[in-house]
Design a protein around this motif. Structure first.
Motif, PDB file in Angstrom:
ATOM      1  N   ALA A 189     -25.159  37.380  -0.447  1.00 46.88           N
ATOM      2  CA  ALA A 189     -26.452  36.846  -0.880  1.00 46.88           C
ATOM      3  C   ALA A 189     -26.508  36.779  -2.398  1.00 46.88           C
ATOM      4  O   ALA A 189     -27.382  37.352  -3.043  1.00 46.88           O
ATOM      5  CB  ALA A 189     -27.584  37.707  -0.320  1.00 46.88           C
TER       6      ALA A 189
ATOM      7  N   TRP B 242     -28.985  33.596  -5.566  1.00 46.39           N
ATOM      8  CA  TRP B 242     -29.698  33.650  -4.277  1.00 46.39           C
ATOM      9  C   TRP B 242     -31.129  34.146  -4.491  1.00 46.39           C
ATOM     10  O   TRP B 242     -31.649  34.969  -3.766  1.00 46.39           O
ATOM     11  CB  TRP B 242     -28.936  34.493  -3.255  1.00 46.39           C
ATOM     12  CG  TRP B 242     -29.290  34.122  -1.840  1.00 46.39           C
ATOM     13  CD1 TRP B 242     -29.855  34.939  -0.900  1.00 46.39           C
ATOM     14  CD2 TRP B 242     -29.127  32.856  -1.181  1.00 46.39           C
ATOM     15  NE1 TRP B 242     -30.048  34.253   0.279  1.00 46.39           N
ATOM     16  CE2 TRP B 242     -29.622  32.985   0.134  1.00 46.39           C
ATOM     17  CE3 TRP B 242     -28.630  31.605  -1.584  1.00 46.39           C
ATOM     18  CZ2 TRP B 242     -29.621  31.917   1.054  1.00 46.39           C
ATOM     19  CZ3 TRP B 242     -28.628  30.552  -0.674  1.00 46.39           C
ATOM     20  CH2 TRP B 242     -29.125  30.718   0.620  1.00 46.39           C
TER      21      TRP B 242
ATOM     22  N   LYS C  98     -35.284  33.493  -4.929  1.00 45.01           N
ATOM     23  CA  LYS C  98     -36.204  32.906  -3.960  1.00 45.01           C
ATOM     24  C   LYS C  98     -36.535  31.439  -4.278  1.00 45.01           C
ATOM     25  O   LYS C  98     -36.751  31.083  -5.432  1.00 45.01           O
ATOM     26  CB  LYS C  98     -37.497  33.721  -3.926  1.00 45.01           C
ATOM     27  CG  LYS C  98     -37.326  35.111  -3.337  1.00 45.01           C
ATOM     28  CD  LYS C  98     -38.660  35.847  -3.281  1.00 45.01           C
ATOM     29  CE  LYS C  98     -38.477  37.352  -3.121  1.00 45.01           C
ATOM     30  NZ  LYS C  98     -37.764  37.740  -1.910  1.00 45.01           N
TER      31      LYS C  98
ATOM     32  N   ALA D  23     -33.928  37.589   4.264  1.00 42.00           N
ATOM     33  CA  ALA D  23     -33.407  38.498   3.253  1.00 42.00           C
ATOM     34  C   ALA D  23     -34.559  39.151   2.492  1.00 42.00           C
ATOM     35  O   ALA D  23     -34.670  39.070   1.272  1.00 42.00           O
ATOM     36  CB  ALA D  23     -32.486  37.737   2.290  1.00 42.00           C
ATOM     37  N   ASN D  24     -35.431  39.808   3.244  1.00 40.04           N
ATOM     38  CA  ASN D  24     -36.528  40.568   2.648  1.00 40.04           C
ATOM     39  C   ASN D  24     -36.972  41.619   3.671  1.00 40.04           C
ATOM     40  O   ASN D  24     -36.353  41.743   4.728  1.00 40.04           O
ATOM     41  CB  ASN D  24     -37.685  39.641   2.226  1.00 40.04           C
ATOM     42  CG  ASN D  24     -38.214  38.810   3.377  1.00 40.04           C
ATOM     43  OD1 ASN D  24     -38.550  39.339   4.441  1.00 40.04           O
ATOM     44  ND2 ASN D  24     -38.295  37.500   3.183  1.00 40.04           N
TER      45      ASN D  24
ATOM     46  N   ASN E  11     -42.835  38.496  -0.090  1.00 43.13           N
ATOM     47  CA  ASN E  11     -41.526  38.719   0.541  1.00 43.13           C
ATOM     48  C   ASN E  11     -40.600  39.607  -0.288  1.00 43.13           C
ATOM     49  O   ASN E  11     -39.495  39.203  -0.662  1.00 43.13           O
ATOM     50  CB  ASN E  11     -40.837  37.377   0.816  1.00 43.13           C
ATOM     51  CG  ASN E  11     -41.625  36.526   1.780  1.00 43.13           C
ATOM     52  OD1 ASN E  11     -42.143  37.034   2.763  1.00 43.13           O
ATOM     53  ND2 ASN E  11     -41.735  35.244   1.491  1.00 43.13           N
ATOM     54  N   PRO E  12     -41.023  40.831  -0.560  1.00 39.81           N
ATOM     55  CA  PRO E  12     -40.183  41.724  -1.369  1.00 39.81           C
ATOM     56  C   PRO E  12     -39.017  42.275  -0.563  1.00 39.81           C
ATOM     57  O   PRO E  12     -38.854  41.963   0.623  1.00 39.81           O
ATOM     58  CB  PRO E  12     -41.150  42.850  -1.741  1.00 39.81           C
ATOM     59  CG  PRO E  12     -42.118  42.901  -0.600  1.00 39.81           C
ATOM     60  CD  PRO E  12     -42.291  41.467  -0.159  1.00 39.81           C
ATOM     61  N   GLY E  13     -38.234  43.106  -1.220  1.00 42.55           N
ATOM     62  CA  GLY E  13     -37.176  43.841  -0.540  1.00 42.55           C
ATOM     63  C   GLY E  13     -35.836  43.140  -0.516  1.00 42.55           C
ATOM     64  O   GLY E  13     -35.633  42.120  -1.158  1.00 42.55           O
ATOM     65  N   TRP E  14     -34.933  43.749   0.260  1.00 39.28           N
ATOM     66  CA  TRP E  14     -33.521  43.344   0.315  1.00 39.28           C
ATOM     67  C   TRP E  14     -32.950  43.283  -1.110  1.00 39.28           C
ATOM     68  O   TRP E  14     -32.237  42.355  -1.499  1.00 39.28           O
ATOM     69  CB  TRP E  14     -33.339  42.025   1.069  1.00 39.28           C
ATOM     70  CG  TRP E  14     -31.943  41.879   1.622  1.00 39.28           C
ATOM     71  CD1 TRP E  14     -31.041  40.901   1.306  1.00 39.28           C
ATOM     72  CD2 TRP E  14     -31.266  42.727   2.562  1.00 39.28           C
ATOM     73  NE1 TRP E  14     -29.855  41.103   1.988  1.00 39.28           N
ATOM     74  CE2 TRP E  14     -29.965  42.201   2.765  1.00 39.28           C
ATOM     75  CE3 TRP E  14     -31.624  43.895   3.245  1.00 39.28           C
ATOM     76  CZ2 TRP E  14     -29.034  42.805   3.630  1.00 39.28           C
ATOM     77  CZ3 TRP E  14     -30.691  44.494   4.094  1.00 39.28           C
ATOM     78  CH2 TRP E  14     -29.427  43.938   4.272  1.00 39.28           C
TER      79      TRP E  14
END
Lengths: 438, 438
Positions: free
Chosen positions: A78, A103, A105, B78-79, B100-103
């Protein structure tokens, strides 16, 4: 610029520490002159020996099996290395120590779309503030780093007034390179801290940014600079390719589809030209369906040489002395300006500019609609998008991608004078009621 | 704290705008008292009616098909929403507007490992500065936002001195909520800008952070606050669950494997307890092999009530008046302190603290080894890791994950006094030669 390149070129021939014979940069096969087409072995050179035109990477791209290539990319990491088969990097790049940018957003910006009169679901912000040092520079530095590794350089360097310094310092730290970054001596303390915290050498130059650049050109031609990779000078052909990954990601994130319209900021113009190159590659490789797209360039009015040339119908760009809050775009003599003009005209796009007040308004507009706090360059692209829609130049019914290339935390000064508390009150319900905010 | 909770609780019973009957929060089945085990319907309440203990989420988790669950997660976005089956959110959460936070990246920190004497390949930094507003708060606010949506709240609120204000403002903007955030009136301008730029209401309270908190508790109990979701008060049980995603990501990024040791910062202590909860869930679900792990808590010496209690062998935490540069950890009376003590002792870990000078050194150490510029909280965890290794409390031969929960750009002041250019010179080769940096 031409004079500098010539000088740099002559000296670099001596300095090349590795040649194509022992260099593995994946699908990169040669350097090719953008002007005359002459080809050179891969090496730390950046201008054509014959015509002094800029060199760029020529590839042996993996044509003929789009489905296999797409699967390979989708199974990749990613970050930008999912596109390693299309970049001047060795195949095993993902396992080497670097910041693994990319990668980021692609945000479907429905709230912003509503405000700008764009059809729901058609407006996207590619938000590169999510990169490791919070600007798109991590993409290009990551490429330069791999080239530096391939050529046996041990010091990573650049001249910078901000984002690039941090990106180089951080990448060098992760990869175990020494870094030595040159900045004008009178930068704001915040920017100095961001450049210095990664522990490399940071040298303040008593002079303007132009003085810093001139000094770096001298250093490249001197034995003192031996073993040094200047990411945006002698490694520039590699460095610049990093911007292609924006094109790849945008298309993949749209479901392997070309957008109809892109709004891209112009500093040197390199990013815009490489995004176009990336889109063309995806078409040639069969990864996206071939169809028309329009590329729009965005500048700040206080540094709008390309916009001025576009509007005047000129093919050449007349240099300007920058005076704008969008400092990361403040290149008065953009090297790739003529190529940007070509692309905007060929694709049916345009180049437009907005003034500083519009930049600030656009930063706030993006923040309050999408929760994305952009640096001034993001204010420029959002502001230009608004202006182009109002002028009827950008079609609000088509899929449009606007780039935000950096982070608002780095340009707080731009919005600080007009951004503050709604009210200041005593800690009591009565005071809150009186403030009229309930 | 207890008094506030009681008051909040009593008033919230009136304010509940939705109940479990029409609330879809996925696998969340009830609220359960951490002290007495009493269960309540899902709603915006946060303390037990019987014993005033803190409420947390009880789940109907998808047990029995670990392989199917793992595949479902790996095919997810991917979050944090890849873990939606394990969180108090509706199944279709990934399609709703939020940040969409995280990953975020789990960085294999081989350079840092070398400096700290950790075996190569065994040290990792979980770098939450990659979140949308560059702190782990985006994870918890995203959960609170979904709860607010489920309960029909229209305003998102919090008291904050920094990271949380930005996270709430940005999340509310994206999701189309109104936001109203309360801060002490005398915050530094940079923090005010970060809190205000997203366009919600920002109210400066004439008083300390404690005054701000007290005011918010009053507001929750007053009709003025009707329809308001305070992410860290009446939505706290949901909010807190966001920290579980750190545990999920760390294990998945390690190849569905528990780390041996984790070093986690302590502010309220909630994050540490929820990471432990997340690890336990993964074991129960069969997603990782059950094996021992040790959890280490990290505090700044200037606010080290949990560390002091751990060292003294106490079960209760004596409040302190904070005085440290690690302001995001400066909670003198941490609500989850006793639970942190339990976990550190149960897992064979520890709680340790470092002084401000060590925090600054650790920020710079992480920056120069890994190119990660952490906020002061990251300096605390890295500094504590170093101290624990030196003391023999942390085994350098085992897989260790250190959390960085925020971004250095937000706490520039911490390193600014000791971070600057290596040299300042005239733009000439002679001057550069004299500086001895070539």
């Amino acid at each position: 610029m031409r004079k500098m390149r010539r000088k740099g070129l002559a000296s670099m021939a001596v300095q090349t520490v590795a040649t194509a014979k022992n260099v593995d940069l994946g699908p990169a096969s040669a350097l090719s002159c953008r002007e005359c087409g002459e080809r050179f072995e891969l090496g730390p050179i950046f201008a054509c020996e014959l015509c002094f035109g800029p060199l760029e990477i020529a590839y042996d791209l993996p044509v003929g099996d789009p489905e296999g290539l797409r699967k390979r990319i989708e199974a990749g990491p990613a970050n930008i290395w999912r596109y390693a088969p299309l970049l001047p990097v060795p195949e095993d790049v993902a396992g080497k120590p670097n910041l693994n940018p990319g990668w980021t957003k692609l945000v479907q910006a429905d709230n912003l779309a509503r405000e700008l009169g764009v059809e729901p679901g058609k407006l996207f912000v590619k938000d590169d503030s999510g990169n490791p040092t919070h600007s798109f520079k991590d993409r290009v530095v990551a490429q330069a780093l791999e080239a530096a590794r391939a050529f046996g350089f041990t010091t990573l360097s650049c001249s910078s007034t901000g984002n690039l310094a941090g990106a180089v310092g951080a990448a060098a730290a992760r990869a175990g390179f020494r870094s030595c970054v040159f900045i004008p001596h009178d930068l704001e303390q915040g920017k100095v801290v961001m450049a210095a915290v990664y522990g490399g050498d940071l040298v303040g130059i008593e002079g303007t940014y132009d003085d810093v650049n001139r000094f770096c050109s001298e250093l490249i031609g001197d034995p003192l600079g031996e073993g040094w990779g200047f990411v945006n000078v002698n490694l520039r052909p590699y460095y610049a390719e990093g911007s292609k990954t924006l094109a790849y990601e945008i298309c993949e994130q749209l479901g392997w589809r070309l957008p109809d319209q892109l709004v891209i900021p112009i500093a040197s113009g390199s990013q815009l030209t490489k995004i176009d190159k990336g889109l063309q590659e995806l078409i040639k490789l069969g990864l996206v369906e071939d169809k028309p797209y329009k590329i729009f360039g965005a500048q700040a009015e206080g540094c709008s040489p390309v916009s001025a040339a576009f509007k005047a119908g000129h093919d050449v760009v007349r240099p300007q002395k920058p005076n704008t809050i969008a400092k990361s775009l403040a290149i008065g003599n953009p090297a790739d300006g003529p190529y940007v003009l070509d692309i905007a005209r060929r694709t049916g796009g345009a180049v437009e500019d907005v003034d500083d007040a519009q930049v600030v308004d656009a930063i706030k507009l993006l923040a309050r609609t999408e929760g994305i706090f952009a640096e001034t360059a993001g204010g420029v692209t959002v502001g230009v998008t608004k202006k182009l829609i109002e002028a009827g130049a950008l079609d609000p019914s088509l899929t449009t991608v606007v780039l935000n290339t950096g982070d608002g935390l780095k340009t707080l000064d731009a919005v600080a004078p007009t951004t503050g508390p709604t009210a200041t009150i005593r800690p009591s319900l009565d005071a809150f009621r009186d403030a009229g905010l309930a």
